[in-house]
Design a protein around this motif. Structure first.
Motif, PDB file in Angstrom:
ATOM      1  N   ARG A  57      71.852 -23.925  -0.901  1.00 21.80           N
ATOM      2  CA  ARG A  57      73.292 -23.950  -1.155  1.00 21.80           C
ATOM      3  C   ARG A  57      73.532 -24.577  -2.522  1.00 21.80           C
ATOM      4  N   ILE A  58      74.231 -23.883  -3.400  1.00 22.27           N
ATOM      5  CA  ILE A  58      74.468 -24.429  -4.734  1.00 22.27           C
ATOM      6  C   ILE A  58      75.952 -24.409  -5.076  1.00 22.27           C
ATOM      7  N   PHE A  59      76.321 -25.382  -5.903  1.00 21.97           N
ATOM      8  CA  PHE A  59      77.699 -25.562  -6.366  1.00 21.97           C
ATOM      9  C   PHE A  59      77.601 -25.826  -7.866  1.00 21.97           C
ATOM     10  N   ILE A  60      78.150 -24.936  -8.674  1.00 17.11           N
ATOM     11  CA  ILE A  60      78.034 -25.034 -10.130  1.00 17.11           C
ATOM     12  C   ILE A  60      79.317 -25.597 -10.722  1.00 17.11           C
ATOM     13  N   SER A  61      79.191 -26.625 -11.550  1.00 16.20           N
ATOM     14  CA  SER A  61      80.311 -27.130 -12.346  1.00 16.20           C
ATOM     15  C   SER A  61      79.953 -26.883 -13.809  1.00 16.20           C
ATOM     16  N   THR A  62      80.753 -26.066 -14.502  1.00 16.63           N
ATOM     17  CA  THR A  62      80.382 -25.611 -15.840  1.00 16.63           C
ATOM     18  C   THR A  62      81.524 -25.762 -16.843  1.00 16.63           C
ATOM     19  N   ASP A  63      81.170 -26.118 -18.075  1.00 21.61           N
ATOM     20  CA  ASP A  63      82.168 -26.148 -19.153  1.00 21.61           C
ATOM     21  C   ASP A  63      82.123 -24.847 -19.961  1.00 21.61           C
TER      22      ASP A  63
ATOM     23  N   THR B  22      83.083 -25.558 -26.448  1.00 17.79           N
ATOM     24  CA  THR B  22      82.580 -25.467 -27.816  1.00 17.79           C
ATOM     25  C   THR B  22      81.161 -24.924 -27.893  1.00 17.79           C
ATOM     26  N   ASP B  23      80.395 -25.041 -26.809  1.00 16.23           N
ATOM     27  CA  ASP B  23      79.013 -24.569 -26.804  1.00 16.23           C
ATOM     28  C   ASP B  23      78.915 -23.324 -25.926  1.00 16.23           C
ATOM     29  N   PRO B  24      78.620 -22.148 -26.500  1.00 15.12           N
ATOM     30  CA  PRO B  24      78.618 -20.904 -25.714  1.00 15.12           C
ATOM     31  C   PRO B  24      77.403 -20.701 -24.829  1.00 15.12           C
ATOM     32  N   ASP B  25      76.509 -21.681 -24.757  1.00 15.01           N
ATOM     33  CA  ASP B  25      75.285 -21.445 -23.982  1.00 15.01           C
ATOM     34  C   ASP B  25      75.556 -21.322 -22.487  1.00 15.01           C
ATOM     35  N   ASP B  26      76.709 -21.814 -22.006  1.00 12.12           N
ATOM     36  CA  ASP B  26      77.020 -21.667 -20.586  1.00 12.12           C
ATOM     37  C   ASP B  26      77.218 -20.201 -20.191  1.00 12.12           C
ATOM     38  N   PHE B  27      77.663 -19.370 -21.124  1.00  6.70           N
ATOM     39  CA  PHE B  27      77.767 -17.938 -20.829  1.00  6.70           C
ATOM     40  C   PHE B  27      76.371 -17.366 -20.555  1.00  6.70           C
TER      41      PHE B  27
ATOM     42  N   ASP C 138      76.670  -8.090 -23.260  1.00 12.25           N
ATOM     43  CA  ASP C 138      77.468  -9.298 -23.501  1.00 12.25           C
ATOM     44  C   ASP C 138      76.640 -10.428 -24.098  1.00 12.25           C
ATOM     45  N   PHE C 139      75.359 -10.477 -23.771  1.00 12.39           N
ATOM     46  CA  PHE C 139      74.510 -11.606 -24.128  1.00 12.39           C
ATOM     47  C   PHE C 139      74.443 -11.830 -25.642  1.00 12.39           C
ATOM     48  N   ILE C 140      74.525 -10.749 -26.412  1.00 12.67           N
ATOM     49  CA  ILE C 140      74.404 -10.842 -27.862  1.00 12.67           C
ATOM     50  C   ILE C 140      75.547 -11.636 -28.487  1.00 12.67           C
ATOM     51  N   LYS C 141      76.629 -11.825 -27.757  1.00 11.39           N
ATOM     52  CA  LYS C 141      77.802 -12.530 -28.286  1.00 11.39           C
ATOM     53  C   LYS C 141      77.565 -14.028 -28.453  1.00 11.39           C
ATOM     54  N   TYR C 142      76.560 -14.543 -27.795  1.00 18.01           N
ATOM     55  CA  TYR C 142      76.355 -15.987 -27.757  1.00 18.01           C
ATOM     56  C   TYR C 142      75.095 -16.348 -28.519  1.00 18.01           C
ATOM     57  N   TYR C 143      75.261 -17.086 -29.609  1.00 14.39           N
ATOM     58  CA  TYR C 143      74.137 -17.451 -30.489  1.00 14.39           C
ATOM     59  C   TYR C 143      73.389 -16.223 -30.998  1.00 14.39           C
ATOM     60  N   LYS C 144      74.109 -15.111 -31.176  1.00 18.61           N
ATOM     61  CA  LYS C 144      73.511 -13.851 -31.639  1.00 18.61           C
ATOM     62  C   LYS C 144      72.360 -13.413 -30.737  1.00 18.61           C
ATOM     63  N   GLY C 145      72.444 -13.800 -29.488  1.00 16.24           N
ATOM     64  CA  GLY C 145      71.420 -13.432 -28.523  1.00 16.24           C
ATOM     65  C   GLY C 145      70.239 -14.379 -28.471  1.00 16.24           C
TER      66      GLY C 145
END
Length: 450
Positions: free
Chosen positions: A52-58, A62-67, A257-264
């Motif tokens: 069972r998991i519960f994710i809390s994410t920002d 300012t940091d796109p790595d969560d995407f 979509d992945f390429i949008k964040y840190y140029k992939g």
């Protein structure tokens, strides 16, 4: 025994079968067989449970790595019972950012299901998306309940004989609020927090938890997670820059979509929290896992300065520093922001704590010689200057104001040979980098064009 392990049988049918065995077990050997059957049945039932998991994410901050981390989570969603997806961004990110990622997942879901069953329906994921805290906690460490903190309490209180893994990818404000509102949930949850810079910004919420709930089951991962994206020892085809063109490009809507964040370029600094539950023995932080290896700690470093500190003052990296200053007595509400602490071009709010006393907290995220200055319209608080020296490893040498922790608080391993550059414990993750990235590559191949 096989009959008892068969989950197609009703509870009543299993009970009748056990009664029959008990009646027929006229010898010691029969009793032993019965005990073995019951044990096997219980083992098989637990083996089929998804964590069972519960994710809390920002996500969206300012940091796109969560995407990137959210895409990774959705591509492995068949392995988990996802009970919460909570937005806790203090900048522009909101719940909608999570919902947008679920929309991409929904488009790729038919291809995923061709290879593995058990992926959750998009509607079920949308139903557990909640809005959490949108502002840092003040000096008290708490602000007010949120949809996210209330959902965490609700999930934790379920009558299920399995812990809820709370994976915190940003600020820990909602966890602090939930613990304040319902401290009884502590026995039901396991927290893995990506600290470091998140601790720097969420230092007041951390102070509340460490001071008031030291018996929490907590992995405080301040540096180990960096082994996920520090690729100095990686094969050339899976470096942060090379992985996207080799394994992601042209694969599914999530790949587009992945390429949008840190140029992939691969970062995904929060993903080790998921990988910890996914591959290893989560109840044993000292064991090996894709999310790192950790050591029990009985204290967390905290240093209180009355007045300014100097370059002669040493603190632990990732420790809590609190400066207290004297000033005029004010008639303002508790936790009023009345001055600012500026360090390295970034600013932290300082608070009036009563009786002519003022305070501000900070947590350095790296080894450094730091300098600060205060800014305020109050003359006594304006232009206070000082320095400090932060050193590794954390939690450093014992100090009088350290937080005293319980039996289940864990931190980054301090062994010098496990550092990756200046990052404590990071090699306990980087050693598995090829293994977990190539496992992910197999799933990206599922999304190739037909």
């Amino acid at each position: 025994m096989l009959l008892l392990a068969n989950h197609s049988l009703s509870l009543n049918q299993k009970t009748m079968f056990i009664q029959y065995l008990t009646k027929e077990a006229s010898s010691r050997f029969g009793i032993i067989l019965l005990i073995m059957a019951l044990t096997l049945s219980n083992f098989c039932a637990k083996a089929q449970q998804k964590p069972r998991i519960f994710i809390s994410t920002d996500i969206g901050g300012t940091d796109p790595d969560d995407f990137q981390s959210m895409i990774h989570l959705l591509m492995y969603a068949d392995l988990f019972q996802i009970e919460g997806l909570v937005s806790t961004s203090f900048q522009t990110g909101r719940k909608k950012d999570i919902l947008d990622m679920i929309d991409l997942y929904e488009k790729d879901l038919p291809k995923l299901l061709k290879h593995k069953k058990g992926f959750p329906e998009p509607a079920s994921l949308r139903n557990v998306c909640k809005q959490g805290a949108t502002a840092w906690a003040p000096y008290a460490g708490l602000r007010k309940s949120t949809e996210g903190s209330e959902w965490l309490i609700s999930c934790a209180k379920k009558s299920i004989d399995q812990p809820l893994w709370v994976l915190v990818w940003g600020g820990i404000e909602d966890v602090a609020q939930a613990l304040h509102d319902a401290p009884e949930i502590k026995d039901k949850i396991r927290v893995y927090w990506i600290g470091g810079p998140n601790k720097k910004w969420g230092v007041n919420a951390y102070d509340y938890i460490a001071e008031n709930h030291p018996d929490l089951w907590m992995i405080e991962c301040n540096a180990t997670y960096r082994g996920w994206f520090m690729d100095s020892e990686s094969p050339k085809d899976i470096t942060a820059e090379a992985y996207y063109p080799n394994y992601i490009k042209g694969r599914g809507e999530m790949g587009k979509d992945f390429i949008k964040y840190y140029k992939g370029h691969i970062k995904m600094g929060d993903t080790p929290s998921l990988a910890y539950v996914m591959h290893g023995e989560p109840e044993n932080p000292a064991g090996e896992s894709w999310g790192g290896t950790f050591t029990p700690i009985t204290r967390s470093s905290k240093t209180i300065f009355t007045g300014n500190s100097t370059a002669a003052d040493t603190v632990a990296t990732y420790g809590v520093i609190e400066w207290r200053f004297d000033g005029p007595a004010l008639n303002v509400p508790a936790d009023s922001t009345v001055f600012t602490l500026s360090i390295g071009g970034q600013q932290w709010p300082g608070y009036y704590i009563g009786n002519g006393k003022y305070a501000v907290r900070y947590s350095p995220k790296q080894v450094e010689v730091g300098e600060y200055v205060t800014i305020s319209s109050i003359e006594q608080l304006n232009g206070q200057k000082g320095k400090y020296v932060s050193t590794a490893p954390w939690p450093g040498k014992p100090k009088p104001n350290d937080y005293k922790l319980g039996r289940h608080w864990y931190g980054d391993l301090p062994n010098p040979e496990l550092f990756l550059s200046q990052q404590q414990g990071a090699k306990t993750v980087s050693k598995f980098r090829k293994e977990f990235l190539m496992d992910w590559a197999k799933r990206w191949a599922w999304l190739e064009r037909d």
